[in-house]
Design a protein around this motif. Structure first.
Motif, short mmCIF file in Angstrom:
data_model
loop_
_atom_site.label_atom_id
_atom_site.label_comp_id
_atom_site.label_asym_id
_atom_site.label_seq_id
_atom_site.Cartn_x
_atom_site.Cartn_y
_atom_site.Cartn_z
N ALA A 114 -30.86 17.24 37.27
CA ALA A 114 -29.80 16.53 36.55
C ALA A 114 -30.14 16.42 35.08
CB ALA A 114 -29.58 15.15 37.15
N VAL A 115 -29.11 16.53 34.24
CA VAL A 115 -29.28 16.48 32.79
C VAL A 115 -28.79 15.11 32.29
CG1 VAL A 115 -28.60 17.53 30.60
CG2 VAL A 115 -28.91 18.96 32.62
N LEU A 116 -29.65 14.41 31.58
CA LEU A 116 -29.31 13.11 31.03
C LEU A 116 -28.40 13.28 29.82
CD1 LEU A 116 -29.77 10.00 30.85
CD2 LEU A 116 -31.76 10.53 29.41
N LEU A 117 -27.25 12.62 29.85
CA LEU A 117 -26.37 12.64 28.68
C LEU A 117 -26.93 11.67 27.65
CD1 LEU A 117 -22.74 12.66 30.14
CD2 LEU A 117 -24.21 14.57 29.54
N PRO A 118 -26.94 12.06 26.37
CA PRO A 118 -27.50 11.18 25.34
C PRO A 118 -26.65 9.93 25.18
CG PRO A 118 -26.63 13.20 24.36
CD PRO A 118 -26.49 13.33 25.84
N ASN A 119 -27.32 8.86 24.85
CA ASN A 119 -26.64 7.58 24.63
C ASN A 119 -26.34 7.43 23.16
OD1 ASN A 119 -25.79 4.97 24.42
ND2 ASN A 119 -27.47 4.10 25.59
#
Length: 107
Positions: A102-107
């Motif tokens: 899974a790829v973390l979306l930037p905050n």
């Protein structure tokens, strides 16, 4: 997919920039800790991690989901399915609940 290549990923039929738009909308909801995207050949999963079950937070997330179901309609028409998953942390560690791919979306 490495985090740095996420912006290069284009999903057929969806406007570019959808990942940052989705992340921005979800991270604006208090209680949303992290948002991940998991790509497979014919499937897209959006994993939304929240601190704990909270009806107000769930209601706000569902409004974003409804909006994105419209944006993602071309996916279904092309044979690609998608799902939104809300995961309650309840004190657990993110790494124990989210697949490595899974790829973390930037905050």
């Amino acid at each position: 997919m490495p985090k740095s290549r996420l912006r290069e990923r284009k999903v057929e039929g969806i406007n570019e920039g959808w990942t940052s738009h989705l992340g921005k909308r979800l991270y604006s909801i208090p209680g949303v800790e992290s948002v991940y995207v998991l790509y497979e050949i014919d499937h897209l999963d959006v994993l939304i991690l929240i601190t704990r079950r909270d009806e107000l937070v769930l209601e706000q997330i569902s409004k974003v989901q409804i909006d994105f179901c419209e944006i993602f309609k071309p996916l279904e028409q092309s044979g690609t399915s998608f799902d939104f998953h809300i995961i309650y942390l309840n004190g657990s560690k993110k790494k124990d609940l989210v697949p490595d791919e899974a790829v973390l979306l930037p905050n």
